[in-house]
Every structure is written in C-alpha cells, then in structure tokens.
Design an enzyme around this catalytic site. Structure first.
Site, PDB file in Angstrom:
ATOM      1  N   ARG A  74       1.112  -0.726  17.106  1.00  0.00           N
ATOM      2  CA  ARG A  74       0.229  -1.705  16.460  1.00  0.00           C
ATOM      3  C   ARG A  74       0.118  -2.934  17.367  1.00  0.00           C
ATOM      4  O   ARG A  74       1.123  -3.503  17.771  1.00  0.00           O
ATOM      5  CB  ARG A  74       0.781  -2.103  15.094  1.00  0.00           C
ATOM      6  CG  ARG A  74       0.742  -0.957  14.067  1.00  0.00           C
ATOM      7  CD  ARG A  74       0.904  -1.504  12.658  1.00  0.00           C
ATOM      8  NE  ARG A  74       1.061  -0.435  11.677  1.00  0.00           N
ATOM      9  CZ  ARG A  74       0.042   0.201  11.100  1.00  0.00           C
ATOM     10  NH1 ARG A  74      -1.197  -0.102  11.401  1.00  0.00           N
ATOM     11  NH2 ARG A  74       0.286   1.138  10.185  1.00  0.00           N
ATOM     12  N   GLY A 113      -7.790  -2.279  12.009  1.00  0.00           N
ATOM     13  CA  GLY A 113      -7.382  -3.271  13.011  1.00  0.00           C
ATOM     14  C   GLY A 113      -7.858  -2.846  14.388  1.00  0.00           C
ATOM     15  O   GLY A 113      -8.391  -3.657  15.170  1.00  0.00           O
ATOM     16  N   THR A 134      -7.512   7.423   9.884  1.00  0.00           N
ATOM     17  CA  THR A 134      -6.553   6.759   8.999  1.00  0.00           C
ATOM     18  C   THR A 134      -6.409   7.577   7.720  1.00  0.00           C
ATOM     19  O   THR A 134      -7.403   8.103   7.191  1.00  0.00           O
ATOM     20  CB  THR A 134      -6.935   5.309   8.612  1.00  0.00           C
ATOM     21  OG1 THR A 134      -6.099   4.902   7.509  1.00  0.00           O
ATOM     22  CG2 THR A 134      -8.366   5.137   8.161  1.00  0.00           C
ATOM     23  N   ILE A 135      -5.175   7.639   7.251  1.00  0.00           N
ATOM     24  CA  ILE A 135      -4.945   8.327   5.976  1.00  0.00           C
ATOM     25  C   ILE A 135      -5.542   7.514   4.823  1.00  0.00           C
ATOM     26  O   ILE A 135      -5.716   8.028   3.739  1.00  0.00           O
ATOM     27  CB  ILE A 135      -3.439   8.581   5.713  1.00  0.00           C
ATOM     28  CG1 ILE A 135      -2.662   7.267   5.578  1.00  0.00           C
ATOM     29  CG2 ILE A 135      -2.848   9.470   6.791  1.00  0.00           C
ATOM     30  CD1 ILE A 135      -1.267   7.439   4.992  1.00  0.00           C
ATOM     31  N   ASP A 136      -5.834   6.237   5.068  1.00  0.00           N
ATOM     32  CA  ASP A 136      -6.308   5.357   3.986  1.00  0.00           C
ATOM     33  C   ASP A 136      -7.781   5.579   3.625  1.00  0.00           C
ATOM     34  O   ASP A 136      -8.220   5.140   2.569  1.00  0.00           O
ATOM     35  CB  ASP A 136      -6.126   3.881   4.377  1.00  0.00           C
ATOM     36  CG  ASP A 136      -4.670   3.526   4.593  1.00  0.00           C
ATOM     37  OD1 ASP A 136      -3.809   4.160   3.967  1.00  0.00           O
ATOM     38  OD2 ASP A 136      -4.399   2.615   5.395  1.00  0.00           O
ATOM     39  N   ARG A 171      11.001  12.613 -18.440  1.00  0.00           N
ATOM     40  CA  ARG A 171      11.056  11.249 -17.894  1.00  0.00           C
ATOM     41  C   ARG A 171       9.681  10.728 -17.503  1.00  0.00           C
ATOM     42  O   ARG A 171       8.725  11.489 -17.362  1.00  0.00           O
ATOM     43  CB  ARG A 171      11.883  11.252 -16.612  1.00  0.00           C
ATOM     44  CG  ARG A 171      13.360  11.234 -16.832  1.00  0.00           C
ATOM     45  CD  ARG A 171      14.046  11.384 -15.497  1.00  0.00           C
ATOM     46  NE  ARG A 171      15.493  11.325 -15.666  1.00  0.00           N
ATOM     47  CZ  ARG A 171      16.337  11.793 -14.775  1.00  0.00           C
ATOM     48  NH1 ARG A 171      15.907  12.352 -13.667  1.00  0.00           N
ATOM     49  NH2 ARG A 171      17.641  11.692 -14.988  1.00  0.00           N
ATOM     50  N   GLY A 179      -1.163   2.974   0.751  1.00  0.00           N
ATOM     51  CA  GLY A 179      -2.428   2.271   0.494  1.00  0.00           C
ATOM     52  C   GLY A 179      -2.131   0.858   0.036  1.00  0.00           C
ATOM     53  O   GLY A 179      -1.883   0.633  -1.150  1.00  0.00           O
ATOM     54  N   GLN A 285       3.569  11.081   4.454  1.00  0.00           N
ATOM     55  CA  GLN A 285       2.130  11.242   4.185  1.00  0.00           C
ATOM     56  C   GLN A 285       1.289  11.239   5.456  1.00  0.00           C
ATOM     57  O   GLN A 285       0.156  11.695   5.459  1.00  0.00           O
ATOM     58  CB  GLN A 285       1.651  10.125   3.236  1.00  0.00           C
ATOM     59  CG  GLN A 285       2.228  10.281   1.841  1.00  0.00           C
ATOM     60  CD  GLN A 285       2.120   9.012   1.021  1.00  0.00           C
ATOM     61  OE1 GLN A 285       1.160   8.815   0.288  1.00  0.00           O
ATOM     62  NE2 GLN A 285       3.094   8.123   1.143  1.00  0.00           N
ATOM     63  N   ARG A 286       1.834  10.671   6.524  1.00  0.00           N
ATOM     64  CA  ARG A 286       1.089  10.647   7.789  1.00  0.00           C
ATOM     65  C   ARG A 286       1.538  11.763   8.729  1.00  0.00           C
ATOM     66  O   ARG A 286       1.013  11.901   9.829  1.00  0.00           O
ATOM     67  CB  ARG A 286       1.315   9.308   8.509  1.00  0.00           C
ATOM     68  CG  ARG A 286       0.804   8.126   7.750  1.00  0.00           C
ATOM     69  CD  ARG A 286       0.426   6.958   8.637  1.00  0.00           C
ATOM     70  NE  ARG A 286       1.336   6.612   9.674  1.00  0.00           N
ATOM     71  CZ  ARG A 286       1.868   5.390   9.847  1.00  0.00           C
ATOM     72  NH1 ARG A 286       1.589   4.439   8.984  1.00  0.00           N
ATOM     73  NH2 ARG A 286       2.635   5.142  10.869  1.00  0.00           N
TER      74      ARG A 286
HETATM   75  O1  F6P Z   1      -2.782   2.412   7.634  1.00  0.00           O
HETATM   76  C1  F6P Z   1      -1.988   3.528   7.479  1.00  0.00           C
HETATM   77  C2  F6P Z   1      -0.735   3.214   6.718  1.00  0.00           C
HETATM   78  O2  F6P Z   1       0.023   4.399   6.619  1.00  0.00           O
HETATM   79  C3  F6P Z   1      -0.924   2.597   5.344  1.00  0.00           C
HETATM   80  O3  F6P Z   1      -1.269   3.507   4.341  1.00  0.00           O
HETATM   81  C4  F6P Z   1       0.418   1.976   5.125  1.00  0.00           C
HETATM   82  O4  F6P Z   1       0.320   0.937   4.179  1.00  0.00           O
HETATM   83  C5  F6P Z   1       0.770   1.473   6.486  1.00  0.00           C
HETATM   84  O5  F6P Z   1       0.042   2.266   7.409  1.00  0.00           O
HETATM   85  C6  F6P Z   1       2.233   1.543   6.850  1.00  0.00           C
HETATM   86  O6  F6P Z   1       2.393   0.925   8.082  1.00  0.00           O
HETATM   87  P1  F6P Z   1       3.643   1.130   9.034  1.00  0.00           P
HETATM   88  O7  F6P Z   1       3.592   2.518   9.595  1.00  0.00           O
HETATM   89  O8  F6P Z   1       3.460   0.098  10.081  1.00  0.00           O
HETATM   90  O9  F6P Z   1       4.872   0.951   8.198  1.00  0.00           O
END
Ligand code: F6P
Length: 359
Positions: A74, A113, A134-136, A171, A179, A285-286
């Site tokens: 990043r 970004g 992006t997964i978002d 439960r 997200g 998730q990624r």
């Molecule tokens: O933008 C992708 C993402 O996985 C978001 O869903 C999550 O909020 C963020 O990145 C987590 O960021 P990092 O990998 O820097 O912890």
C-alpha cells in the site's frame, strides 16, 4: 516494439495473476514485439526502480494462482506528495523510472487508492492503463471488479460453515465480512449464505431493530440467527456524528473490542439475553485460487488491455458495464466510490426475502 511496465498495488485479491497473464498473452500473441517489465511490490517498485524484465514463462501456470507474483504494497495516495525515504520526491522518482526504461505504457492493477495515483501519473504525462481489482467491488465505472466473485465464495463458505454449528447450539452468530466503506461483499455473501440480518455501511442499523428480528425468529421457533456484518457497519447514532467525533468513537471502540462485530455482539447479548459468537474470516477472503468466473473475467479484461496498448490508446481503466467490456477514462474513475444504493432493487428484494438490514 512495445515496452510495457506492470505493477499490482494495494490489498491483493484473487485473479491478479490471471489478469496479468491476460495482458501478457494478448501482447505476446500479437505481431509486434514486446518487452514487459514487472515492478516489485506495487508503486514501491516504481519509486525505488526495482524491476525485472519478464518473459513468457513468467506468465505460464499462473491462471489459477492466488496472490500476485509481482508482490503488492500500500502506498497511500494522501502521502504521495510527501517526501519518501532519503527525502526523495516519490512522483518524480516514479516518472524517472518510467522514462529510464523508455516505457510506452504502464499497466496498473489496483483498487480505489491505486487509481488515484494512477490518474495522477496520467496527469503527469505517463501513458497508463488500469485494471479494476478488489474484493470490495467498490470501484466507480465498472459493474464488477475481479476478486469480488472469488471473495463472495470464501465469505459464503464461512457463513455456510457457521450455519450448521449455529443450528446445533441455537446461537446467534455474527460473521464479519470485509468492507470498511462499502457493503457489496457482505451483501452478496450474506444473501448467498442465507443470513437473516445483513449490516452494511450504507444502511445504518439500530440495535433494537436487530434484537427485535432475533426475537421474532425465536418466537417463530427458529433456533438460531446468522448476521453478516460488514467491517464498516455503522449504527444510526454513530452515523449522526461528525467525522471527527466518529473517529474518536472508533478509537474508543477499538480500545475495547477488536472490531465493530464484537461490540454489536455485546450489545445484542444485553438487549435480548442471547448467546452471541463472532467469526472473522478476515484475509482468507482475499486468498486462495480465483473462482472460474474471476479467471475468465480477469483474462478478458487483460486481453482488452492488451488491445488498447497495441492501438496506443492510453489513459483508461478497462471496466465492465452492462455485460460489455468497456474503456473508462481514468479521470472519471479516480476518487469515486461505487457504494450500495440503499434504495436499490437488490436491497428491496433482500427485504422481500425477510432479510433485515437493522434499519
Ligand atoms: O480493499 C480490500 C480490503 O480487503 C478491504 O476489504 C479491507 O477492509 C482491507 O482491504 C484490509 O486491508 P489490509 O489488508 O491492509 O488489512
């Protein structure tokens, strides 16, 4: 001869390799000769001039592999104009690397970004083509980003796994889905996993309403309730705060709880006296292999990027609108978020299915 630079920036996701392979294959299969330079760890590689000349073999056998073989990092846009290590001007350093290699174009794979910096480099005179990862799924200008469908699979699987144990124990379970600013992933994974309550940043929630839904389910004889909660889920009270007040409030929350879900769990336990557990699949998730949809989608985007490069058309993100691959001017994409419309049809349909958004 075309000389291309390539980098992956920001949080990784599935199908980054598939997309780069798509670009490379389409170029290697064209009549014109090509040299592709890969930059290490996103913009950092461009800033520090860390690159290597790639060849055909770098792009074989990677269609199904998660992560990015170039590495990612990043490089926040808000600090891009601040001096880097040793006082260097980061933007100038990136331009120098580009000119030193005499690149015709830089292919940048990234999310929000990343697109702001990509657009800045375009404004500075570099030829840029971007691909939406992006997964978002929150990039403006494209109906879909690659990574999104694969992440839905992972998050849905987490909810599926929780379902059986929630049913056994009677439960309330919260599955926290990635997200921070937008809720596409929790919305889709929540619907796919049959969540009873979905909380997303675009629709502020009221804990009492959530508690009421849980009670209704209990009264009806349902032994459990599943909530899919976005990392950035926000209560109605918090949504009314100023930016500064909200920041303070979050600092306080994080001093006590690892994330919003744990606070929601505590408040629900208080409200309805139920046993609440939190599961956070987090970065899983990624991770892992891209799903077939993403493999095809990323390959198509990559191939179309290759075509733009061959035609010498620069300054675009290759996106997807109304089932067609399109080129979107970078200046239109950068700095805008594609959020879930609270009054959109999918929310209405989810509500018709009995899903509560806590509003
Ligand atoms: O933008 C992708 C993402 O996985 C978001 O869903 C999550 O909020 C963020 O990145 C987590 O960021 P990092 O990998 O820097 O912890």
């Amino acid at each position: 001869m075309k000389r291309i630079g390539m980098l992956t920036s920001g949080g990784d996701c599935q199908a980054l390799n598939a997309a780069m392979r798509g670009v490379a294959k389409s170029l290697y299969n064209a009549d014109e000769a090509v040299e592709i330079y890969g930059f290490q760890d996103g913009y950092q590689g461009l800033i520090k001039s860390e690159f290597r000349l790639l060849d055909y073999s770098d792009f074989t056998g990677i269609l199904t592999k998660g992560g990015t073989f170039l590495g990612s990092s990043r490089t926040p846009f808000k600090t891009i104009r601040e001096p880097g290590p040793g006082g260097i001007d980061k933007v100038d350093a990136m331009k120098q690397t580009y000119y030193k290699l005499q690149l015709h174009c830089l292919v940048i794979l990234g999310g929000n970004g990343t697109h702001k910096t990509a657009n800045l480099l375009r404004e500075e005179g570099l030829n840029i083509i971007t691909l939406p990862k992006t997964i978002d799924n929150d990039l403006w200008g494209t109906d879909m980003t690659f990574g999104f469908q694969s992440a839905i699979d992972v998050a849905t699987n987490a909810i599926d796994q929780i379902h059986t144990t929630a049913a056994s124990h009677g439960r309330v379970f919260i599955v926290e889905v990635m997200g921070h600013k937008v809720g596409w992933l929790p919305l889709y994974a929540g619907m796919a996993g049959g969540a009873d309550i979905i909380l997303i940043p675009e629709i502020p929630y009221d804990v009492k309403k959530i508690a009421k839904k849980i009670k209704q389910r209990n009264d009806r004889g349902d032994r459990f309730t599943i909530l899919a909660v976005a990392e950035g889920a926000i209560s109605k009270e918090d949504a009314a705060l100023s930016k500064k007040e909200y920041k303070k409030r979050m600092e306080k929350l994080h001093a006590k709880y690892p994330s919003v879900s744990y606070e929601i769990a505590a408040r629900l336990a208080e409200e309805c006296g139920c046993d609440v557990r939190v599961t956070v699949p987090g970065h899983t998730q990624r991770g892992g292999a891209p799903c077939p949809y993403d493999r095809v989608f990323a390959s198509r985007l990559g191939a179309e990027a290759g075509e733009l490069i061959l035609k010498g058309e620069y300054g675009f993100m290759v996106g997807f609108q109304n089932q067609e691959i399109v080129k979107v001017p970078l200046g239109e994409v950068a700095g805008k978020l594609k959020t879930v419309p609270p009054d959109g049809s999918i929310i209405r349909e989810a509500k018709m299915l009995g899903i509560s958004f806590g509003d």
